[in-house]
Design a protein around this motif. Structure first.
Motif, PDB file in Angstrom:
ATOM      1  N   GLY A 146      28.245  27.102  58.511  1.00 40.52           N
ATOM      2  CA  GLY A 146      28.214  28.108  57.455  1.00 40.52           C
ATOM      3  C   GLY A 146      29.074  29.324  57.745  1.00 40.52           C
ATOM      4  O   GLY A 146      29.079  30.283  56.980  1.00 40.52           O
ATOM      5  N   THR A 147      29.835  29.291  58.847  1.00 39.78           N
ATOM      6  CA  THR A 147      30.734  30.399  59.187  1.00 39.78           C
ATOM      7  C   THR A 147      31.968  30.340  58.287  1.00 39.78           C
ATOM      8  O   THR A 147      32.561  29.274  58.104  1.00 39.78           O
ATOM      9  N   ILE A 148      32.348  31.478  57.742  1.00 41.31           N
ATOM     10  CA  ILE A 148      33.520  31.537  56.869  1.00 41.31           C
ATOM     11  C   ILE A 148      34.779  31.337  57.704  1.00 41.31           C
ATOM     12  O   ILE A 148      35.009  32.040  58.680  1.00 41.31           O
ATOM     13  N   THR A 149      35.596  30.367  57.300  1.00 36.05           N
ATOM     14  CA  THR A 149      36.835  30.069  58.013  1.00 36.05           C
ATOM     15  C   THR A 149      38.072  30.453  57.205  1.00 36.05           C
ATOM     16  O   THR A 149      39.096  30.804  57.781  1.00 36.05           O
ATOM     17  N   HIS A 150      37.984  30.371  55.877  1.00 35.81           N
ATOM     18  CA  HIS A 150      39.128  30.655  55.013  1.00 35.81           C
ATOM     19  C   HIS A 150      38.676  31.406  53.768  1.00 35.81           C
ATOM     20  O   HIS A 150      37.547  31.229  53.293  1.00 35.81           O
ATOM     21  N   VAL A 151      39.588  32.206  53.238  1.00 35.96           N
ATOM     22  CA  VAL A 151      39.370  32.939  51.998  1.00 35.96           C
ATOM     23  C   VAL A 151      40.447  32.502  51.007  1.00 35.96           C
ATOM     24  O   VAL A 151      41.626  32.423  51.364  1.00 35.96           O
ATOM     25  N   GLY A 152      40.035  32.227  49.776  1.00 32.76           N
ATOM     26  CA  GLY A 152      40.973  31.793  48.756  1.00 32.76           C
ATOM     27  C   GLY A 152      41.382  32.945  47.856  1.00 32.76           C
ATOM     28  O   GLY A 152      40.543  33.744  47.445  1.00 32.76           O
ATOM     29  N   LEU A 153      42.688  33.032  47.582  1.00 31.81           N
ATOM     30  CA  LEU A 153      43.210  34.109  46.737  1.00 31.81           C
ATOM     31  C   LEU A 153      44.100  33.547  45.642  1.00 31.81           C
ATOM     32  O   LEU A 153      44.941  32.671  45.885  1.00 31.81           O
ATOM     33  N   GLU A 194      51.832  45.136  36.429  1.00 30.45           N
ATOM     34  CA  GLU A 194      53.027  44.402  36.015  1.00 30.45           C
ATOM     35  C   GLU A 194      53.692  43.706  37.193  1.00 30.45           C
ATOM     36  O   GLU A 194      54.753  43.122  37.044  1.00 30.45           O
ATOM     37  N   ARG A 195      53.078  43.776  38.354  1.00 29.22           N
ATOM     38  CA  ARG A 195      53.652  43.096  39.517  1.00 29.22           C
ATOM     39  C   ARG A 195      52.828  41.857  39.857  1.00 29.22           C
ATOM     40  O   ARG A 195      51.645  41.776  39.546  1.00 29.22           O
ATOM     41  N   ILE A 196      53.469  40.893  40.482  1.00 26.80           N
ATOM     42  CA  ILE A 196      52.764  39.702  40.943  1.00 26.80           C
ATOM     43  C   ILE A 196      51.940  40.120  42.161  1.00 26.80           C
ATOM     44  O   ILE A 196      52.442  40.787  43.073  1.00 26.80           O
ATOM     45  N   GLU A 197      50.655  39.751  42.152  1.00 26.14           N
ATOM     46  CA  GLU A 197      49.790  40.124  43.258  1.00 26.14           C
ATOM     47  C   GLU A 197      48.726  39.060  43.472  1.00 26.14           C
ATOM     48  O   GLU A 197      48.511  38.210  42.622  1.00 26.14           O
ATOM     49  N   ARG A 198      48.093  39.149  44.615  1.00 28.21           N
ATOM     50  CA  ARG A 198      46.994  38.241  44.941  1.00 28.21           C
ATOM     51  C   ARG A 198      45.683  38.923  44.564  1.00 28.21           C
ATOM     52  O   ARG A 198      45.570  40.138  44.616  1.00 28.21           O
ATOM     53  N   ALA A 199      44.697  38.103  44.212  1.00 29.16           N
ATOM     54  CA  ALA A 199      43.423  38.666  43.773  1.00 29.16           C
ATOM     55  C   ALA A 199      42.296  37.670  43.999  1.00 29.16           C
ATOM     56  O   ALA A 199      42.531  36.459  44.126  1.00 29.16           O
ATOM     57  N   ILE A 200      41.085  38.194  44.032  1.00 29.77           N
ATOM     58  CA  ILE A 200      39.911  37.339  44.030  1.00 29.77           C
ATOM     59  C   ILE A 200      39.569  37.031  42.573  1.00 29.77           C
ATOM     60  O   ILE A 200      40.112  37.633  41.657  1.00 29.77           O
ATOM     61  N   VAL A 201      38.696  36.085  42.357  1.00 28.35           N
ATOM     62  CA  VAL A 201      38.280  35.722  41.005  1.00 28.35           C
ATOM     63  C   VAL A 201      37.516  36.901  40.394  1.00 28.35           C
ATOM     64  O   VAL A 201      36.665  37.505  41.041  1.00 28.35           O
ATOM     65  N   SER A 202      37.832  37.232  39.143  1.00 29.14           N
ATOM     66  CA  SER A 202      37.195  38.371  38.496  1.00 29.14           C
ATOM     67  C   SER A 202      37.083  38.122  37.002  1.00 29.14           C
ATOM     68  O   SER A 202      37.975  37.524  36.397  1.00 29.14           O
ATOM     69  N   GLY A 203      35.986  38.588  36.414  1.00 29.89           N
ATOM     70  CA  GLY A 203      35.837  38.470  34.976  1.00 29.89           C
ATOM     71  C   GLY A 203      34.610  39.194  34.470  1.00 29.89           C
ATOM     72  O   GLY A 203      33.687  39.492  35.231  1.00 29.89           O
ATOM     73  N   ALA A 243      50.466  42.799  55.799  1.00 27.46           N
ATOM     74  CA  ALA A 243      51.374  42.180  54.826  1.00 27.46           C
ATOM     75  C   ALA A 243      50.588  41.596  53.656  1.00 27.46           C
ATOM     76  O   ALA A 243      50.977  41.746  52.493  1.00 27.46           O
ATOM     77  N   LEU A 244      49.466  40.951  53.952  1.00 22.43           N
ATOM     78  CA  LEU A 244      48.638  40.397  52.886  1.00 22.43           C
ATOM     79  C   LEU A 244      47.994  41.526  52.079  1.00 22.43           C
ATOM     80  O   LEU A 244      47.929  41.460  50.850  1.00 22.43           O
ATOM     81  N   ALA A 245      47.551  42.571  52.742  1.00 23.27           N
ATOM     82  CA  ALA A 245      46.934  43.712  52.054  1.00 23.27           C
ATOM     83  C   ALA A 245      47.888  44.303  51.017  1.00 23.27           C
ATOM     84  O   ALA A 245      47.448  44.732  49.948  1.00 23.27           O
ATOM     85  N   ASP A 246      49.185  44.322  51.303  1.00 19.57           N
ATOM     86  CA  ASP A 246      50.176  44.858  50.359  1.00 19.57           C
ATOM     87  C   ASP A 246      50.307  44.008  49.095  1.00 19.57           C
ATOM     88  O   ASP A 246      50.751  44.489  48.069  1.00 19.57           O
ATOM     89  N   GLU A 247      49.928  42.733  49.187  1.00 18.74           N
ATOM     90  CA  GLU A 247      50.045  41.822  48.049  1.00 18.74           C
ATOM     91  C   GLU A 247      48.812  41.838  47.155  1.00 18.74           C
ATOM     92  O   GLU A 247      48.823  41.244  46.082  1.00 18.74           O
ATOM     93  N   LEU A 248      47.740  42.499  47.581  1.00 17.93           N
ATOM     94  CA  LEU A 248      46.461  42.404  46.879  1.00 17.93           C
ATOM     95  C   LEU A 248      46.333  43.386  45.724  1.00 17.93           C
ATOM     96  O   LEU A 248      46.863  44.497  45.772  1.00 17.93           O
ATOM     97  N   ALA A 249      45.572  42.956  44.710  1.00 18.42           N
ATOM     98  CA  ALA A 249      45.244  43.815  43.574  1.00 18.42           C
ATOM     99  C   ALA A 249      44.420  45.002  44.057  1.00 18.42           C
ATOM    100  O   ALA A 249      43.769  44.942  45.102  1.00 18.42           O
TER     101      ALA A 249
END
Length: 180
Positions: A41-48, A56-65, A159-165
């Motif tokens: 049950g240990t988290i190994t990967h996160v999906g973005l 208006e820029r391309i970015e990575r995000a978690i699921v939201s609605g 680097a990943l943090a810069d791509e995030l919403a």
């Protein structure tokens, strides 16, 4: 109030009413951090997701609605995950409605002393954030351009943090801090 939710737009509000509501009251959202876990049950990967959800820029995000009127939180999570990750993602929706964290999105200059605030030019929204293990295969749907799994250690990468919403970097840093 019932006629507000009923329209030719199905369960969604017409754009003019949504704009009025967004300008008047905070909206409730659910956000899901898709994760893969090992046998313990240990988290190994996160999906973005890859897309342009709030800017208006391309970015990575978690699921939201949004949460729809009278919709249970678990159903809102399931619906939004399926909308973005496809019907074969097989999310393990948490039984408890208690979120991992709560995030506020505001349409004005941020109070930098409050780490729970993020910028969203459209609205004031409150997001209940859940960690959701994904057991199946992701097949992106809707407006998403892509989806990638990241090792939990890579979630801390600048680097990943810069791509995030907006706000999602702080959410992922909070998750990573609880994992190791």
């Amino acid at each position: 109030m019932a006629d507000l939710a009923s329209s030719d737009h199905g369960p969604w509000l017409p754009p003019d009413r949504l704009e009025l509501i967004r300008a008047s009251v905070p909206l409730v959202y659910v956000e899901a951090i898709p994760v893969r876990t090992d046998d313990d049950g240990t988290i190994t990967h996160v999906g973005l997701l890859l897309g342009a959800p709030r800017s208006e820029r391309i970015e990575r995000a978690i699921v939201s609605g949004r949460v729809m009127y009278l919709e249970p939180l678990r159903e809102a999570l399931k619906r939004n995950i399926e909308k973005d990750l496809g019907p074969l993602a097989l999310p393990r929706i948490p039984y408890s409605p208690v979120p991992f964290t709560v995030r506020q999105y505001v349409p004005h200059t941020l109070d930098s002393s409050d780490p729970s605030l993020s910028y969203d030019p459209r609205q004031h929204a409150v997001a209940l954030v859940y960690v959701v293990p994904i057991a199946g295969d992701v097949q992106i749907e809707g407006d998403c351009l892509g989806f990638d799994w990241f090792d939990i250690d890579d979630v801390r990468s600048p680097a990943l943090a810069d791509e995030l919403a907006s706000g999602h970097g702080e959410i992922l840093a909070q998750l990573a801090a609880t994992c190791r």
